[in-house]
Design an enzyme around this catalytic site. Structure first.
Site, PDB file in Angstrom:
ATOM      1  N   HIS A   1       9.764  -0.207  -7.853  1.00 53.24           N
ATOM      2  CA  HIS A   1       9.870  -1.281  -6.864  1.00 53.24           C
ATOM      3  C   HIS A   1       9.420  -2.614  -7.477  1.00 53.24           C
ATOM      4  O   HIS A   1      10.090  -3.637  -7.348  1.00 53.24           O
ATOM      5  CB  HIS A   1       9.020  -0.939  -5.640  1.00 53.24           C
ATOM      6  CG  HIS A   1       8.877  -2.049  -4.650  1.00 53.24           C
ATOM      7  ND1 HIS A   1       9.946  -2.591  -3.978  1.00 53.24           N
ATOM      8  CD2 HIS A   1       7.781  -2.742  -4.223  1.00 53.24           C
ATOM      9  CE1 HIS A   1       9.515  -3.553  -3.173  1.00 53.24           C
ATOM     10  NE2 HIS A   1       8.210  -3.673  -3.307  1.00 53.24           N
TER      11      HIS A   1
ATOM     12  N   HIS B   1       2.289  -7.807  -6.403  1.00 54.96           N
ATOM     13  CA  HIS B   1       2.385  -8.235  -5.010  1.00 54.96           C
ATOM     14  C   HIS B   1       1.939  -7.181  -4.005  1.00 54.96           C
ATOM     15  O   HIS B   1       1.601  -7.504  -2.875  1.00 54.96           O
ATOM     16  CB  HIS B   1       3.797  -8.750  -4.676  1.00 54.96           C
ATOM     17  CG  HIS B   1       4.798  -7.684  -4.351  1.00 54.96           C
ATOM     18  ND1 HIS B   1       5.621  -7.126  -5.298  1.00 54.96           N
ATOM     19  CD2 HIS B   1       5.109  -7.069  -3.192  1.00 54.96           C
ATOM     20  CE1 HIS B   1       6.399  -6.220  -4.726  1.00 54.96           C
ATOM     21  NE2 HIS B   1       6.107  -6.167  -3.433  1.00 54.96           N
TER      22      HIS B   1
ATOM     23  N   GLU C   1      -2.377  -4.993  -0.855  1.00 54.14           N
ATOM     24  CA  GLU C   1      -1.945  -4.355   0.388  1.00 54.14           C
ATOM     25  C   GLU C   1      -2.019  -2.825   0.309  1.00 54.14           C
ATOM     26  O   GLU C   1      -2.475  -2.178   1.235  1.00 54.14           O
ATOM     27  CB  GLU C   1      -0.490  -4.798   0.672  1.00 54.14           C
ATOM     28  CG  GLU C   1       0.190  -4.087   1.822  1.00 54.14           C
ATOM     29  CD  GLU C   1      -0.084  -4.761   3.154  1.00 54.14           C
ATOM     30  OE1 GLU C   1      -0.877  -5.718   3.171  1.00 54.14           O
ATOM     31  OE2 GLU C   1       0.482  -4.310   4.164  1.00 54.14           O
ATOM     32  N   ASP C   2      -1.576  -2.270  -0.820  1.00 52.73           N
ATOM     33  CA  ASP C   2      -1.360  -0.821  -0.873  1.00 52.73           C
ATOM     34  C   ASP C   2      -2.343  -0.032  -1.732  1.00 52.73           C
ATOM     35  O   ASP C   2      -2.261   1.187  -1.799  1.00 52.73           O
ATOM     36  CB  ASP C   2       0.060  -0.516  -1.393  1.00 52.73           C
ATOM     37  CG  ASP C   2       1.120  -0.961  -0.387  1.00 52.73           C
ATOM     38  OD1 ASP C   2       0.760  -1.149   0.778  1.00 52.73           O
ATOM     39  OD2 ASP C   2       2.279  -1.117  -0.788  1.00 52.73           O
TER      40      ASP C   2
HETATM   41 MN    MN Z   1       6.720  -4.641  -2.009  1.00 50.14          MN
END
Ligand code: MN
Length: 737
Positions: free
Chosen positions: A58, A85, A89-90
């Site tokens: 990704h 990016h 978040e992850d």
């Molecule tokens: Mn993404």
């Protein structure tokens, strides 16, 4: 820090990325990119995408999309941020870790993208406005955040079939409604087209499959025909000595779908397979146009010169539609290579990195000031206005119309002469009475079409009205109309409030200096006198409140004078009876201090909240129907056998002279009537005295007033009556300043 789990780094992906950068964006720092790659690989570890592929795919794909978008304009910071990016978040990585390792700039881009992923646009309108504000603010601060977000969304859409259906539909709808329009507004047509087609495939899979089939069938049928047209054009261009390439245009299923949704028949959509001519220079575009029109018959009204007047998303091209001998229509677009790049990548094709990520003003000017406007609206507009601005700024197609002097003007589709007028000049808009379109009078709500010539008829007397808000389509015109209406309402309020206050002061025979008024305004938390007046008219501040603010100072002065009058001061008894209420017994009674009734005055009773009945003079403005509901009035009358005295405040005006105060006091005492307080203040050569006398009847009071009036120098004597706050009009102690 996480240790690298074995086997998670996929060196082949990294090598492919570096090779692609080497080839197309050589100025990107490969070592930094490699370091980011390793960091991201460790952070995401064995994480997989829903497709079952390693997460790193990704990240690399997002970089590839950015490379297609920006080509050699791609910078190291952007690639690094794209690779990182999703780490905040992850994964367990903190934003500070990113900043420590890769610097503030990379970290701030990652943070910007992370913030956007928390925003969902399927929520209530108010929350939506807030989300839009945040997204567009980040965009206005650094366009690269939006580039990453669009690339991220595009790759997620490309792999959306692996998601659960409800989630896929939510993301597809958001893509269609938010991200595709945003890409369109920024001129990034390549990404916009793909986002729209991919979301259509999720949202209406049947229609999507059906379209593919029909376009395919049509294509086979049209192919030979188009090949002939193309051949003739190439021939003509060559004969004219023009170097140009002629090609077919990519199909865009969503736009066909959209046209059919708005009622057009599939068979009637003739720009299904248009042709495109790409030339070397701008001049060659016009020469190529000549060739096209020379070989085929142009369809009138279908020619558009977006080179002379680019669209507000930077798009430039010549558009023309021609008729072949077989009476088939073909749409042809003509543009330079440069324009072609802009048509596909929009703002990204012009993006130049500026220190701090700020957007180039020149570029923004070409975008019709979209970014600056976004920032402006961000600050000034309320949620409704902001959404209004966005609807126009993001979602509206454009029409191009002419002024009577043949200047081309760009307006959102659906615009009316009002929008046009306000775009010409605010003053023109405000005085519009009518419009001629192509020489004919039209109503103001007439919708403008491409190529119309619009003439505005103005009159000095004309003014905007509320209806115009329904007629105007552009956020700019609507904002100007709203501002005008607001201002007029404000002016009206100020005038009304001023009149109310002046009337009351006049009634109270008070002359008040500007300075004292300004001070009272300040005490009532108004910025200035104008605001005070407006708030009086709007009912937020009562006239009485203002008078009360003005009075203490004056009475304080009056009381200083009063101190020089020994024996005149004394406290009276509180009245406890003296009136009868028809048909009611045992009611708590009080006498209103605003108008201080005395036996003999025509009176009225006002039922108060928790304080029984308050007795007012019938001419007391606090009892007027506009201030009190009629059901609170009860008839009352004076009891003939009272024997009590009532305090009355008298105002005496006159010319200053020695011993006037003493003479007035003597006159009152001679009636005889008791004086409770007395005081005078002089200003310039006039005096104003306040006397509280205690009288048993109206006859006695009139005697007192007549005695004072007779004195030399006295010009006026009157009973004081004050307007008090509406809701407490009947409260007996409210009148006491
Ligand atoms: Mn993404």
């Amino acid at each position: 820090m996480n240790e690298a789990p074995s086997g998670g780094a996929h060196p082949e992906l990294r090598a492919a990325l570096i090779a692609a950068l080497d080839e197309r964006a050589p100025r990107v720092d490969r070592d930094r990119v490699a370091a980011c790659y390793e960091f991201a690989a460790r952070a995401h570890g064995e994480q997989l995408r829903e497709s079952g592929q390693p997460y790193l795919i990704h990240l690399v794909e997002v970089c590839r999309i950015l490379l297609d978008l920006l080509e050699s304009r791609l910078d190291t910071t952007l690639v690094c941020a794209a690779l990182l990016h999703d780490v905040v978040e992850d994964t367990g990585i903190e934003a500070e870790d990113v900043q420590k390792r890769f610097g503030r700039e990379v970290a701030s881009l990652v943070e910007g993208v992370t913030k956007l992923s928390g925003l969902h646009f399927d929520s209530r309108e108010a929350a939506q406005a807030e989300n839009f504000r945040r997204m567009l603010l980040s965009m206005a601060q650094d366009l690269r955040i939006i580039f990453i977000k669009l690339a991220d969304r595009l790759h997620n859409m490309r792999t959306i079939e692996f998601l659960r259906e409800d989630k896929a539909r939510r993301i597809a709808a958001e893509t269609r409604d938010i991200y595709a329009p945003l890409a369109h507004r920024l001129g990034i047509a390549g990404i916009k087209r793909e986002l729209e087609d991919l979301s259509l495939r999720v949202l209406d899979p049947e229609a999507y499959r059906d379209l593919i089939g029909r376009v395919q069938a049509r294509r086979e049928e049209r192919e030979a025909f188009l090949a002939r047209v193309r051949e003739r054009l190439e021939e003509g261009l060559k004969a004219a000595g023009l170097k140009a390439e002629v090609s077919g245009r990519p199909k865009h299923f969503y736009s066909i779908y959209h046209k059919m949704e708005s009622g057009r028949d599939f068979e009637a959509i003739y720009d299904l397979f248009g042709l495109r001519i790409v030339t070397h220079t701008r001049n060659d575009c016009y020469r190529a146009l000549g060739v096209v029109h020379d070989r085929f018959t142009p369809v009138t009204d279908r020619f558009k010169d977006y080179i002379a007047t680019p669209k507000s998303n930077l798009y430039q091209s010549l558009h023309t539609t021609v008729l072949t001998e077989a009476c088939e229509m073909v749409e042809v677009q003509i543009r330079t290579r440069e324009m072609h790049r802009t048509a596909e990548s929009g703002v990204a094709a012009h993006y130049v990195y500026k220190q701090g990520g700020h957007v180039d003003e020149e570029l923004d000017a070409k975008l019709g000031g979209f970014l600056a406007q976004t920032a402006d609206w961000q600050r000034s507009a309320d949620d409704d206005e902001y959404m209004d601005f966005l609807r126009t700024a993001l979602y509206q197609e454009e029409v191009f119309v002419y002024t009577p002097r043949r200047e081309l003007r760009r307006l959102p589709k659906g615009s009316t002469p009002i929008d046009f007028a306000f775009q010409i000049h605010t003053a023109v808009g405000q005085h519009t009475v009518g419009a001629r379109v192509n020489g004919e009078l039209v109503p103001l709500r007439h919708e403008l079409r491409n190529g119309d010539t619009v003439e505005i008829i103005t009159s000095a007397q004309a003014q905007p009205n509320d209806d115009w808000l329904q007629i105007a389509r552009t956020a700019g015109a609507r904002a100007k109309i709203r501002a005008w209406l607001r201002l007029r309402r404000h002016d009206d309020s100020v005038a009304l409030g001023r009149e109310m206050l002046e009337r009351e002061l006049k009634r109270l025979r008070q002359t008040v200096s500007e300075a004292a008024l300004a001070e009272a305004a300040g005490a009532l938390e108004c910025a200035d006198l104008e605001q005070l007046h407006a708030r009086i008219a709007e009912g937020q501040i009562s006239v009485t409140q203002v008078v009360r603010r003005l009075s203490p100072a004056r009475e304080g002065l009056a009381e200083r004078f009063a101190k020089g009058l020994p024996g005149a001061l004394g406290l009276g008894r509180k009245p406890t009876g003296g009136v009868r209420i028809q048909g009611i017994d045992n009611v708590m009674l009080s006498f209103a201090r605003c108008c201080q009734p005395v036996p003999g005055d025509p009176v009225v009773g006002i039922v108060t909240v928790g304080r029984g009945v308050s007795v007012h003079r019938q001419d007391c403005p606090n009892t007027f129907p506009n201030r009190l509901p009629p059901e609170r009035r009860v008839p009352v009358e004076w009891d003939s056998a009272i024997g009590e005295t009532f305090p009355v405040r008298l105002l005496v005006y006159g010319q200053d002279r020695p011993s006037l105060l003493a003479d007035i006091a003597k006159a009152i005492a001679s009636v005889p009537v008791n004086i409770r307080t007395a005081g005078m203040a002089s200003e310039d050569r006039t005096v104003r005295g306040v006397f509280v006398v205690e009288v048993a009847t109206l006859a006695k009071l009139n005697e007192v007033m007549a005695a004072i009036r007779k004195l030399p120098g006295v010009t006026r004597v009157e009973r004081r009556q004050r307007l008090i706050r509406n809701e407490s009009a009947a409260r007996p102690d409210e009148g006491q300043a």
